[in-house]
Structures are given as structure tokens and as C-alpha cells.
Design a protein around this motif. Structure first.
Motif, PDB file in Angstrom:
ATOM      1  N   UNK A  70      38.657  46.018  58.127  1.00 27.86           N
ATOM      2  CA  UNK A  70      38.758  44.426  57.725  1.00 27.86           C
ATOM      3  C   UNK A  70      38.377  43.976  56.391  1.00 27.86           C
ATOM      4  N   UNK A  71      37.983  45.164  55.464  1.00 22.75           N
ATOM      5  CA  UNK A  71      37.633  44.925  54.015  1.00 22.75           C
ATOM      6  C   UNK A  71      38.858  44.171  53.366  1.00 22.75           C
ATOM      7  N   UNK A  72      38.706  43.424  52.496  1.00 19.06           N
ATOM      8  CA  UNK A  72      39.655  42.921  51.412  1.00 19.06           C
ATOM      9  C   UNK A  72      39.887  43.777  50.277  1.00 19.06           C
ATOM     10  N   UNK A  73      41.230  44.448  50.474  1.00 20.90           N
ATOM     11  CA  UNK A  73      41.327  45.298  49.149  1.00 20.90           C
ATOM     12  C   UNK A  73      41.618  44.738  47.981  1.00 20.90           C
ATOM     13  N   UNK A  74      42.375  43.615  47.844  1.00 19.19           N
ATOM     14  CA  UNK A  74      42.844  42.989  46.836  1.00 19.19           C
ATOM     15  C   UNK A  74      43.703  41.590  47.030  1.00 19.19           C
ATOM     16  N   UNK A  75      43.272  40.463  46.401  1.00 20.40           N
ATOM     17  CA  UNK A  75      44.006  39.441  46.722  1.00 20.40           C
ATOM     18  C   UNK A  75      44.848  39.103  45.354  1.00 20.40           C
ATOM     19  N   UNK A  76      46.098  38.612  45.653  1.00 22.08           N
ATOM     20  CA  UNK A  76      47.296  38.405  44.731  1.00 22.08           C
ATOM     21  C   UNK A  76      47.535  36.973  44.507  1.00 22.08           C
ATOM     22  N   UNK A  77      46.951  36.190  43.729  1.00 20.21           N
ATOM     23  CA  UNK A  77      47.051  34.770  43.604  1.00 20.21           C
ATOM     24  C   UNK A  77      48.084  34.291  42.693  1.00 20.21           C
TER      25      UNK A  77
END
Length: 550
Positions: A29-36
Motif C-alpha cells: 500500500x505504500x506510495x512509491x512515487x507520484x507523477x504530477x
């Protein structure tokens, strides 16, 4: 400049080319990365009129909850507010606006096919000297295009030639063979690296391309997945990813039979050699091998032994038969335009060997049940029967297909049950349920159940997992929160609400746990147990179906 990977990861080279490697541990469930900041983020062709062309929120040009206003110049692209319009104008629409104006004046059209528009945008960025886009499409670390692979399929290549010709023409860059070749290369790069944003439940459509996210490779046994919210993509772990592990997602529906998966991967021009493919593992075998099973202790299928040791009979159907069943299911039923119940009956007959083997989670059985459930939800006469099917999918099929309970398919399955309970709850309170549904089992379960408590508990469960598997702005999650707020504001339900809330805060709370199991989980399981009987009764006897439908 090479693509920058998210913190806690690095881009490396492996047997499958460039890949994304974890440099620290990511728990489930951890966020590995966001790509905004994608290079491309746009709705599909017709969606240009119903989706903000910058933030990608779904609305309506004429009205609705989100009112959209069209660009005053081209009258094609629409926006939810002036801020989005200014941002899109600065990023690409200043150059793109004239394309749509010319399109309307010459052809009377106000939208382009999605791959064509994406290619037009890239060509315009390249012409304008955008450094990020230039590096991604022309630089030393440029995106792979698989041009030779696309060329090997004459029909695909012919379609690509037409689309690249259109893109080069509309962008004003069709000058010679070199410019046409450039458009073709860009189109191939877009097709190879862009993600599909389609989500029928929220209305989201279109494609998304970020060079860093494109580094993530495919596996049919994935350890991460990508979710989209507005203009941002989020990469999350579905199971624990340790330092040094490659982060992998599935480009396709990984629950399909092997030959179908390999066919779906054809446009990516590689043959998947993951354990699921090399060992021809089915959904049950994959589920048993994953460390995500214990996460289901807080779900609609908390019986972990059932997931670890399913009661299926492999002697009744071989894996080769599964392949044939799926091919027959697809060939015989996807081409038909007959009555939905006739289609469902045909599909059920094809699936019978899997049903007899108790292999309910093997495709195409879940798709058959889901298709019928979706159809019955829209029918006044049949809507009550959709509820057992939704409960069955959420307890018997989805936990095997998607073992991590926070995956969006699992959350959506819970919300469908809530929506159907809202309908049956009204019928129960008005005394209409027994008139609409002669099935004593369904009527009996719902007559004894506290459907408001059921909805409250299910919404808490959906919100808990939705907050792990998606962003807070996910429309499904926002709707669930709004429904829960309405339910918890009902007067005279303080005791029930306090017990459900105690369970939601601490699933091991003694009183709350017993209350949830008795008032929520038990009736869901009882409804689920009725589904096979309903399916066989409705679909197993064609004469009975025609009489009951008459």
C-alpha cells in the motif's frame, strides 16, 4: 536530461531493458512515487467536450456538478475554470488551439482520435523547443518506440501511417518524408509508453505519459499498480517490495488465460516470461503464492485458509480447457447483439466446466457474473437478484483475482453492494421486496438484516482500503464518504453507529468485531451463498428463463 525516478528508486538496466529498482523497502500500500507533471495527459477523442482538458476532471459542458466552458477561440477544448484554461494554454493549447480551429473550419469536426492528438501535441512541443519533451523523444535516453515491431504487423502499420499522416498534417509539419517519419516515430513512442486512464466507474478516459513512469516494466505477477487522479499518476506497492527488487506493474488484465495475455501484450513487442506465464499459473495458484493473503483479515473474505487452500477440483478441467473455454466465450458471445439474457445464458453454458470444478475465480466466470450483475442493476424486475451476485464477486472471485484488498477493483466491488443495498432497503421498508422477488432466500436474509448497518460497515471498509489504494480525491472514495456521512447522521442509530465505528477504528475491538461479523459479514456471506443457485436457475434452463421473462 534522463528521467528522474521517484525517491527510494533508481533506473537501471536489466534483461528487459531499462527498469525501476527499489532502493529501500516499500510495505504493501505504500506510495512509491507520484507523477504530477506528465508530458501527455489528455481525455480520449470525444471526451474533449466532457472533461477538463487540463486537470482532467469529468464534467459537463452544459451543466451538472462540474460545469465546463469551452475555449472561446477553437470552441473544442473545455475547462472547469480559468486557472485550468490558463495552465493548458501556457503548456500546449496556445499552439494546439489553431489545430482545432482549422479542423472545425475544414472538416466540421471538433476532436481528434486520441493517438493523433497526442502525437500532434508532441510534435508541437518539439517544434517549440520544449527541452523535457525533446529529451524524452529525441535524446540519448529517449523513450523506446518499437518501430520495427509495429512494422511487422501490416494492418497495424497501415493504421499508424494514416494516423501519423493526420498528426503531421494537423500540426502543420507535413513537409517531406523526413517529417512524416518523425511523426511515425513519435506515434510509436506514444503507443508504447502511454498509460490508459480509462475508468468507467468515474468516467475518466484518455492517456497519460510520463518518461519516469514509463520505466516500470510489466509482469503478470505484479508488485505495484498505477492509479490516476486528475493530472497525477500514483505508483503504489501491492505487496512488500524490498531493497533491490524490481518494481513491476501489469500492462494488461493479468487474470486472463495465458494465450489471451500474450495476445494483449503483442503491441508491446515482447513475450512475458514471468512465473505466471512460464508456469502457466492460474489465479488460485498465483493467489496462494503471494504474501498479500494476510491483509485480507480485514476484508469481506477474512477466511485466510480459504485463500491459502481453495476447495477446487482441478481434475475436472485442464488448463488447456481453460484456454479453449475463454476463446470460445470471447468468439461466440462478443459478436452477438441479441438480448442480454440470451448472451448470459450462452456464456454460462460455456463456463460450466469451471463452475463444476468450483473454480469461480477463473476467467471467464467472473466476467460472466459481472456482466449479468451490471445488467440486472439496470432492470426494474431483476435488480434484487444483482445483490447476491455482487456479494459473490466480492467474497469468492475478487479476493483471488486481486489478493491485496486495497486494489481499486476490490473497493469498487464493496461500493456496488452498498448501492444495491440502498435499493433493496427501500423495497424492504415499503413492503415491496417480497412482491418483486419470489426467492425466499433473498427475502429472508434481507428481512432479518439491518441494511443500514450493513451499508455503514461496508462503507467504513471501502474507505479504509480506498485511502490505502487511491488518493483522497478519488471520486469513488469521495462518494463513499458522503454516503457514510448521511448514514451516520440518521437519528436513533447511536448504538449501532458506535459499535461499527469502534470496529472501524480497531478491527480487534471485541464488541465491535462481533457486531460487524454478525450484522455485516454474515448477511453478505449468506447472500453470496445464494448466487450459484440464482445463476443456475436463471441461466441453466432456457425454457424457465423465457417463461420468467415473459
Amino acid at each position: 536530461m534522463a528521467p528522474l525516478p521517484p525517491d527510494g528508486t533508481r533506473i537501471s538496466s536489466g534483461p528487459n531493458g531499462r527498469c525501476l529498482i527499489a532502493t529501500r523497502t516499500f510495505p504493501p500500500g505504500a506510495v512509491i512515487g507520484k507523477f504530477p507533471s506528465p508530458i501527455i495527459a489528455l481525455p480520449d477523442g470525444p471526451g474533449i467536450k466532457t472533461t477538463c482538458n487540463w486537470c482532467l476532471r469529468v464534467g459537463s459542458e452544459a451543466g451538472g456538478t462540474l460545469k465546463l466552458k469551452a475555449c472561446t477561440a477553437c470552441k473544442a477544448a473545455v475547462y472547469c475554470d480559468a486557472k485550468c484554461q490558463r495552465a493548458h494554454w501556457k503548456y500546449i493549447h496556445k499552439a494546439e488551439c489553431r489545430v482545432f480551429t482549422n479542423l472545425r473550419e475544414t472538416l466540421g469536426k471538433d476532436w481528434l482520435p486520441t493517438p493523433v492528438r497526442a502525437t500532434v501535441q508532441v510534435l508541437l512541443h518539439l517544434k517549440g523547443g520544449d527541452a523535457v519533451v525533446t529529451e524524452a523523444f529525441r535524446g540519448s535516453e529517449k523513450l523506446q518506440g518499437n518501430v520495427e515491431g509495429f512494422k511487422s504487423d501490416p494492418q497495424v502499420w497501415k493504421d499508424f501511417e494514416l494516423m501519423s499522416m493526420a498528426a503531421a498534417t494537423y500540426s502543420g509539419q507535413l513537409q517531406n518524408k523526413e517529417s512524416l517519419d518523425e511523426a511515425m516515430k513519435v506515434l510509436c513512442q506514444v503507443q508504447t509508453n502511454a498509460f490508459n486512464r480509462l475508468d468507467p466507474d468515474t468516467g475518466a478516459t484518455g492517456i497519460f505519459l510520463d518518461p519516469s513512469l514509463a520505466m516500470v516494466n510489466h509482469s503478470c505477477i505484479y508488485n505495484a499498480f498505477v492509479g490516476f487522479e486528475k493530472r497525477t499518476a500514483t505508483l503504489r506497492a501491492t505487496q512488500q517490495i524490498d531493497e533491490g527488487d524490481e518494481i513491476m506493474i501489469s500492462y494488461i488484465d493479468s487474470t486472463l488465460p495465458r494465450s489471451t495475455r500474450q495476445g494483449a501484450l503483442r503491441l508491446y513487442h515482447f513475450t512475458c516470461g514471468c512465473p505466471r506465464c512460464s508456469g502457466n499459473l492460474d489465479a488460485y495458484e498465483v493467489c496462494q503464492s503471494l504474501p498479500a493473503i494476510p491483509l485480507n483479515s480485514f476484508s469481506l473474505q477474512p477466511d485466510l485458509k480459504k485463500l491459502q487452500n481453495p476447495s477446487i477440483d482441478r481434475s475436472k478441467v485442464t488448463k488447456e480447457q481453460v484456454e479453449r473455454i475463454h476463446n470460445e466465450w470471447y468468439e461466440k458471445t462478443n459478436s452477438r447483439t441479441d438480448d442480454a439474457m440470451d448472451i448470459a445464458e450462452d456464456r454460462w453454458k460455456i463456463c460450466k466446466p469451471l463452475v463444476e470444478a468450483n473454480m469461480w475465480a477463473i476467467e471467464p466466470v467472473p466476467s460472466t457474473i459481472l456482466g449479468l450483475c451490471n445488467y440486472w442493476q439496470t432492470q426494474y424486475k431483476w435488480v434484487v437478484y444483482a445483490l447476491p451476485l455482487a456479494c459473490f464477486l466480492a467474497t469468492e472471485c475478487d479476493p483471488v483475482k486481486y489478493p491485496a484488498p486495497f486494489e481499486t477493483w476490490r473497493v469498487k466491488g464493496i461500493i456496488v453492494i452498498v448501492q444495491l443495498l440502498a435499493v433493496t432497503g427501500e423495497l424492504t421498508s415499503s413492503g415491496e421486496l417480497a412482491k418483486r422477488c419470489p426467492h425466499e432466500g433473498i427475502v429472508g436474509v434481507l428481512a432479518l438484516a439491518d441494511q443500514v448497518t450493513m451499508c455503514q460497515g461496508l462503507l467504513h471498509l471501502a474507505i479504509h482500503h480506498g485511502l490505502i489504494g487511491a488518493d483522497e480525491d478519488w471520486q469513488v472514495l469521495k462518494d463513499a464518504k458522503a454516503m457514510l456521512k448521511d448514514l451516520e447522521s440518521l437519528p436513533g442509530r447511536e448504538k449501532e453507529s458506535s459499535l461499527i465505528q469502534a470496529w472501524a477504528k480497531n478491527p480487534e475491538d471485541p464488541q465491535g468485531k462481533v457486531f460487524f461479523e454478525e450484522e455485516v459479514l454474515k448477511p453478505v456471506k449468506e447472500l453470496s451463498s445464494i448466487a450459484p443457485e440464482i445463476l443456475d436457475a436463471m441461466l441453466g434452463n432456457s425454457l424457465q428463463i423465457r417463461v420468467s421473462r415473459g
